[in-house]
Design a protein around this motif. Sequence first.
Motif, PDB file in Angstrom:
ATOM      1  N   ASP A 174       0.859  -1.189   0.000  1.00  0.00           N
ATOM      2  CA  ASP A 174       0.000   0.000   0.000  1.00  0.00           C
ATOM      3  C   ASP A 174       0.895   1.240   0.000  1.00  0.00           C
ATOM      4  N   GLN A 181      -1.925  -3.195  -3.900  1.00  0.00           N
ATOM      5  CA  GLN A 181      -1.821  -3.712  -5.255  1.00  0.00           C
ATOM      6  C   GLN A 181      -1.988  -5.226  -5.228  1.00  0.00           C
ATOM      7  N   TYR A 219      -5.756   0.137   0.915  1.00  0.00           N
ATOM      8  CA  TYR A 219      -5.931  -0.800  -0.198  1.00  0.00           C
ATOM      9  C   TYR A 219      -4.595  -0.927  -0.918  1.00  0.00           C
ATOM     10  N   TYR A 244      -9.325   4.053  -4.624  1.00  0.00           N
ATOM     11  CA  TYR A 244      -9.351   2.678  -4.112  1.00  0.00           C
ATOM     12  C   TYR A 244     -10.751   2.117  -4.368  1.00  0.00           C
ATOM     13  N   ASP A 249     -13.001   4.961  -7.959  1.00  0.00           N
ATOM     14  CA  ASP A 249     -13.530   3.780  -7.278  1.00  0.00           C
ATOM     15  C   ASP A 249     -13.039   2.458  -7.879  1.00  0.00           C
ATOM     16  N   CYS A 250     -12.079   2.549  -8.780  1.00  0.00           N
ATOM     17  CA  CYS A 250     -11.424   1.369  -9.368  1.00  0.00           C
ATOM     18  C   CYS A 250     -12.418   0.387  -9.999  1.00  0.00           C
ATOM     19  N   ALA A 289      -1.760  -3.338   3.840  1.00  0.00           N
ATOM     20  CA  ALA A 289      -3.177  -3.388   3.470  1.00  0.00           C
ATOM     21  C   ALA A 289      -3.705  -4.816   3.484  1.00  0.00           C
ATOM     22  N   ASP A 293      -6.399  -1.784  -5.368  1.00  0.00           N
ATOM     23  CA  ASP A 293      -6.124  -0.372  -5.615  1.00  0.00           C
ATOM     24  C   ASP A 293      -5.603  -0.230  -7.039  1.00  0.00           C
ATOM     25  N   CYS A 294      -6.333   0.538  -7.860  1.00  0.00           N
ATOM     26  CA  CYS A 294      -5.958   0.647  -9.274  1.00  0.00           C
ATOM     27  C   CYS A 294      -4.925   1.739  -9.522  1.00  0.00           C
ATOM     28  N   ASP A 351      -3.821   4.253   1.828  1.00  0.00           N
ATOM     29  CA  ASP A 351      -5.271   4.378   1.894  1.00  0.00           C
ATOM     30  C   ASP A 351      -5.969   3.093   2.352  1.00  0.00           C
ATOM     31  N   ASP A 355      -2.153   3.093  -6.973  1.00  0.00           N
ATOM     32  CA  ASP A 355      -1.653   3.038  -5.606  1.00  0.00           C
ATOM     33  C   ASP A 355      -0.713   4.184  -5.264  1.00  0.00           C
ATOM     34  N   GLU A 365      -6.666  -5.392   2.108  1.00  0.00           N
ATOM     35  CA  GLU A 365      -7.498  -5.434   0.912  1.00  0.00           C
ATOM     36  C   GLU A 365      -6.657  -5.079  -0.302  1.00  0.00           C
TER      37      GLU A 365
END
Length: 185
Positions: A113, A121, A119, A151, A164-165, A137, A142-143, A117, A145, A139
């Motif tokens: 991360d 990769q 989120y 995220y 919002d990816c 992270a 993340d598109c 944030d 990062d 989760e």
Amino acid sequence: GDCNDVNFGVNPGVTEQCNNADDNCDGQVDEDGAWGCVVYYADTDFDGYGNSTMARCTCVKSAPYTAQNGDDCDDSSVLVHPGALESCDGIDSNCNGVLDDEGAQGCTVYYRDNDGDGYGQVDKSKCLCEPSGQYTALEGGDCIDSVPGVYPGAEETCNFLDDDCDGLVDEGSPSDCKIYYLDTD
């Protein structure tokens, strides 16, 4: 002082050998340090690995000096020795100098991360016992990062980014967008 005057190789001046005989006429047979001895380490937990600070060179192993490998980092635990299965328990189970190695039993997948944030990769993850460095992270997805507000599930804004990816840029009715009407004339 010769204890076997018919054997030239037996007298007080020779080196004791591992041969089940008293070669140097000291009243002992195959004592520690005899020529041909093997170094055995004390293995008090009986895991096949001994304590490097407790060693004897003997002709025959005898308890507790039974291990030929002295790399056990905790000779009081049968679960701790070189090659043991590492688990997330705060113990260097495999004696490699690292507590709770990457991929240890019970590890959690953390994603890298970069922007903090929460989120990370998806293609950059490690199974760790606890967060480490940028691998924090829980989760992925993340598109972008490098931008903290981007995220999965973030609110979409008018900024030419996929906040919002979801694969779409500035879709729907982002909160800060201006309404424009078709003006054909």
